[in-house]
Design a protein around this motif. Structure first.
Motif, short mmCIF file in Angstrom:
data_model
loop_
_atom_site.label_atom_id
_atom_site.label_comp_id
_atom_site.label_asym_id
_atom_site.label_seq_id
_atom_site.Cartn_x
_atom_site.Cartn_y
_atom_site.Cartn_z
N ASP A 14 2.37 -14.18 25.55
CA ASP A 14 3.00 -12.85 25.50
C ASP A 14 4.27 -12.84 24.64
OD1 ASP A 14 1.43 -11.10 27.72
OD2 ASP A 14 1.55 -13.20 28.34
N HIS A 16 4.63 -10.97 21.99
CA HIS A 16 4.86 -9.54 21.70
C HIS A 16 5.69 -9.33 20.43
CE1 HIS A 16 3.06 -7.55 25.24
NE2 HIS A 16 3.30 -8.72 25.84
N ASP A 47 -1.42 -11.55 23.45
CA ASP A 47 -0.28 -10.65 23.21
C ASP A 47 0.71 -11.33 22.27
OD1 ASP A 47 -1.52 -8.84 24.84
OD2 ASP A 47 0.08 -8.70 26.33
N HIS A 80 -2.60 -6.33 24.18
CA HIS A 80 -1.73 -5.69 23.17
C HIS A 80 -2.24 -5.97 21.75
CE1 HIS A 80 1.91 -3.97 25.16
NE2 HIS A 80 1.38 -4.62 26.19
N HIS A 169 -6.30 -14.90 28.08
CA HIS A 169 -5.10 -14.08 28.29
C HIS A 169 -5.07 -13.54 29.72
CE1 HIS A 169 -1.68 -11.66 27.37
NE2 HIS A 169 -2.29 -10.57 27.78
N HIS A 219 3.39 -11.49 33.06
CA HIS A 219 4.84 -11.35 32.79
C HIS A 219 5.63 -11.57 34.08
CE1 HIS A 219 4.73 -8.98 28.76
NE2 HIS A 219 3.53 -9.49 28.98
FE LIG Z 1 1.90 -9.13 27.53
#
Ligand SMILES: [Fe+2]
Length: 296
Positions: A14, A16, A47, A80, A169, A219
């Motif tokens: 993640d 991002h 992500d 994402h 994921h 998260h």
């Molecule tokens: Fe994420």
């Protein structure tokens, strides 16, 4: 696995990455710190991008190509990464617009040529089986073709006597405190995991020994023991015959008690897999937690 194999991997989930100077600097620093530790493998566990558009994938690719954080690199697709709203043409799904960019990123940074988001790789004799989604919602969608492939890939990997790492994921449903820990009460259990295919996936995973499922998506920081559950969450769960390990987010964790930059440092020996929580952004940051899994 070869008796002398000793794989070291740095795993971030993640990330991002988005079109932001701060985020690019943040990731660059993390990748450079990873490079200093001379890992065999770098993994981004989904992500990688905040939205899977060209700008974000190219930025991630350029950083990985410039720094080359480890000898090998693997990438997993996350929800994402499939949300490429910029490139969507009329009638085209977001996953159709995103998948070619992910596969191009994978080819350029990992050298892996695949037509699907799922694939397998072997690094220093250690098998990695990577799951990918065929949908573009907040939960993952496996599809029957991938499930059949997975069973075959696990059967092949199980011929060796070492651990088999399944990179995904999404966690299995109702693990790691899901769905409550995802932070949106209206989400049902099928929307933030592998959903209604989760039981099928789990049934396949359970057939094999020494499977470690690594996931992100939640998260939720790092709670390394089931006994320490926070709001029903722990990062490490024994699920029947497999071990499920949920990574902290490298950027913003919901609970806010874990700073950005954390990922897992994994060492695989013939007898054990050792996970250490490490902040890859802060220079010289020591490992702060350790989880050792010994082979049965
Ligand atoms: Fe994420």
């Amino acid at each position: 696995m070869d008796k002398n194999v000793n794989l070291r991997a740095a795993i971030l989930s993640d990330i991002h990455l988005r079109d932001s100077f701060v985020r690019r600097r943040f990731l660059t620093r993390g990748l450079k710190n990873i490079k200093k530790r001379d890992y065999d493998l770098f993994v981004t566990l989904g992500d990688t991008t905040d939205h899977g558009n060209k700008t974000a994938w190219f930025a991630a690719q350029r950083l990985l190509e410039a720094v080359r954080p480890a000898k090998r690199s693997l990438a997993v697709i996350g929800n994402h990464d499939t949300w490429n709203r910029d490139a969507r043409k009329p009638g085209q799904s977001e996953i159709d617009a995103s998948l070619p960019l992910f596969l191009d990123f994978l080819r350029k940074t990992s050298g892996i040529v695949s037509k699907t988001a799922w694939y397998k790789a072997e690094v220093k004799g250690v098998p990695f089986i990577v799951l990918g989604t065929v949908g573009d919602s907040v939960g993952g969608k496996l599809g029957d073709e991938q499930l059949v492939w997975l069973d075959e890939a696990l059967k092949e990997a199980a011929k060796s006597e070492g651990f088999i790492f399944v990179l995904s994921h999404w966690p299995l449903k109702n693990t790691h405190g899901l769905p409550k820990t995802f932070g949106e009460k209206e989400l049902n259990e099928n929307k933030c995991s592998w959903g209604d295919e989760s039981d099928k996936l789990n049934a396949i995973l359970q057939k094999y020994d020494r499977v470690v499922l690594l996931s992100g998506h939640s998260h939720m920081g790092w709670v390394p023991h089931e006994k320490l559950r926070i709001r029903g969450f722990s990062s490490v769960e024994v699920v029947g015959n497999i071990l499920s390990v949920n990574l902290p987010c490298c950027s913003i964790n919901h609970d806010g008690y874990l700073l950005p930059g954390y990922g897992l440092d994994l060492t695989v020996t013939p007898d054990a897999a050792v996970f250490r929580l490490r902040n890859f952004i802060l220079p010289g940051s020591p490992a702060v937690d350790k989880l050792t899994i010994e082979k049965k």
